[in-house]
Design a protein around this motif. Structure first.
Motif, PDB file in Angstrom:
ATOM      1  N   ARG A   1       0.879  -1.164   0.000  1.00 19.14           N
ATOM      2  CA  ARG A   1       0.000   0.000   0.000  1.00 19.14           C
ATOM      3  C   ARG A   1       0.921   1.218   0.000  1.00 19.14           C
ATOM      4  NH1 ARG A   1      -3.167  -1.895   3.712  1.00 19.14           N
ATOM      5  NH2 ARG A   1      -1.628  -1.854   5.324  1.00 19.14           N
ATOM      6  N   PRO A   2       0.836   2.074  -1.011  1.00 23.88           N
ATOM      7  CA  PRO A   2       1.696   3.257  -1.026  1.00 23.88           C
ATOM      8  C   PRO A   2       1.148   4.362  -0.118  1.00 23.88           C
ATOM      9  CG  PRO A   2       0.375   3.204  -3.016  1.00 23.88           C
ATOM     10  CD  PRO A   2       0.041   1.951  -2.238  1.00 23.88           C
ATOM     11  N   ALA A   3       2.056   5.113   0.454  1.00 18.91           N
ATOM     12  CA  ALA A   3       1.687   6.272   1.267  1.00 18.91           C
ATOM     13  C   ALA A   3       2.605   7.412   0.859  1.00 18.91           C
ATOM     14  CB  ALA A   3       1.862   5.970   2.750  1.00 18.91           C
ATOM     15  N   SER A   4       2.025   8.546   0.569  1.00 11.79           N
ATOM     16  CA  SER A   4       2.806   9.737   0.246  1.00 11.79           C
ATOM     17  C   SER A   4       1.915  10.951   0.461  1.00 11.79           C
ATOM     18  CB  SER A   4       3.320   9.693  -1.192  1.00 11.79           C
ATOM     19  OG  SER A   4       2.249   9.587  -2.095  1.00 11.79           O
TER      20      SER A   4
ATOM     21  N   ILE B   1       4.476   8.749   7.632  1.00 11.87           N
ATOM     22  CA  ILE B   1       5.590   7.861   7.964  1.00 11.87           C
ATOM     23  C   ILE B   1       5.266   6.991   9.172  1.00 11.87           C
ATOM     24  CG2 ILE B   1       7.975   7.827   8.831  1.00 11.87           C
ATOM     25  CD1 ILE B   1       8.642  10.054   6.915  1.00 11.87           C
ATOM     26  N   ARG B   2       4.486   7.516  10.094  1.00 13.43           N
ATOM     27  CA  ARG B   2       4.159   6.779  11.327  1.00 13.43           C
ATOM     28  C   ARG B   2       3.654   5.367  11.031  1.00 13.43           C
ATOM     29  NH1 ARG B   2       0.838  10.231  14.381  1.00 13.43           N
ATOM     30  NH2 ARG B   2       2.631  10.669  15.667  1.00 13.43           N
ATOM     31  N   TYR B   3       2.867   5.205   9.994  1.00  8.75           N
ATOM     32  CA  TYR B   3       2.249   3.914   9.688  1.00  8.75           C
ATOM     33  C   TYR B   3       2.980   3.128   8.598  1.00  8.75           C
ATOM     34  CZ  TYR B   3      -1.293   6.063  12.521  1.00  8.75           C
ATOM     35  OH  TYR B   3      -1.940   6.682  13.558  1.00  8.75           O
ATOM     36  N   ALA B   4       4.091   3.656   8.121  1.00  4.39           N
ATOM     37  CA  ALA B   4       4.837   2.987   7.055  1.00  4.39           C
ATOM     38  C   ALA B   4       5.749   1.901   7.616  1.00  4.39           C
ATOM     39  CB  ALA B   4       5.661   4.006   6.277  1.00  4.39           C
ATOM     40  N   ASP B   5       5.935   0.857   6.832  1.00  7.42           N
ATOM     41  CA  ASP B   5       6.901  -0.181   7.191  1.00  7.42           C
ATOM     42  C   ASP B   5       8.309   0.250   6.796  1.00  7.42           C
ATOM     43  OD1 ASP B   5       5.145  -2.302   8.238  1.00  7.42           O
ATOM     44  OD2 ASP B   5       4.319  -2.266   6.206  1.00  7.42           O
ATOM     45  N   VAL B   6       8.435   0.902   5.656  1.00  5.39           N
ATOM     46  CA  VAL B   6       9.721   1.421   5.186  1.00  5.39           C
ATOM     47  C   VAL B   6       9.504   2.714   4.421  1.00  5.39           C
ATOM     48  CG1 VAL B   6      10.818  -0.865   4.995  1.00  5.39           C
ATOM     49  CG2 VAL B   6       9.729   0.148   3.021  1.00  5.39           C
ATOM     50  N   ILE B   7      10.584   3.479   4.293  1.00  6.25           N
ATOM     51  CA  ILE B   7      10.574   4.726   3.529  1.00  6.25           C
ATOM     52  C   ILE B   7      11.437   4.495   2.296  1.00  6.25           C
ATOM     53  CG2 ILE B   7      11.416   7.100   3.488  1.00  6.25           C
ATOM     54  CD1 ILE B   7       9.926   5.390   6.548  1.00  6.25           C
ATOM     55  N   LEU B   8      10.900   4.786   1.130  1.00  5.79           N
ATOM     56  CA  LEU B   8      11.651   4.679  -0.123  1.00  5.79           C
ATOM     57  C   LEU B   8      11.987   6.081  -0.608  1.00  5.79           C
ATOM     58  CD1 LEU B   8       9.582   1.946  -2.014  1.00  5.79           C
ATOM     59  CD2 LEU B   8      11.723   1.654  -0.761  1.00  5.79           C
TER      60      LEU B   8
END
Length: 140
Positions: A40-43, A65-72
């Protein structure tokens, strides 16, 4: 051959650097081409990313970012997006303890120092390289 956990859905925060010349769409298409990898993308949306108030921008980035597994983060366009990248890296590494993956579009190009300094891993712009890094680093 790598076996993917097909039950896991990873949340990937796409740095604002992916807004550069449609590279975010290219990244999403590449990752979607691997059937067994679910994400699931987040931005940030365009309106929020253009906020004049730095505090609003910072809080919006934190919320994603709080709910992200990783940052790309895309290597090579740092200078154009340093307002966002600094906030993204500070939040990811200093506040929220999230793994950062630097994605290098051109092998011969050196990643910006700030990304190299904060990235847990730097990989090539290839879906299997990115997915492998996501799966290894996004286990938290």
């Amino acid at each position: 051959m790598t076996v993917y956990d097909t039950n896991r859905v990873y949340t990937l925060y796409l740095s604002h650097t992916w807004n550069d010349r449609g590279t975010g769409g290219e990244l999403l298409r590449m990752l979607q081409s691997v059937d067994s990898f679910r994400f699931r993308p987040a931005s940030l949306d365009r309106q929020t990313s253009e906020a004049a108030d730095d505090r609003i921008l910072y809080e919006a980035i934190r919320g994603k970012i709080r709910y992200a597994d990783v940052i790309l983060i895309l290597c090579g366009v740092y200078a154009e997006y340093n307002r966002w990248v600094n906030k993204e890296l500070i939040l990811a590494k200093n506040e929220l303890n999230k793994p950062v993956i630097g994605v290098q579009p051109f092998p011969a190009e050196k990643p910006p120092f700030i990304v190299k300094q904060h990235a847990d891993r730097i990989v090539q712009l290839h879906p299997l390289d990115i997915i492998k890094a996501v799966m290894e680093l996004g286990q938290g």
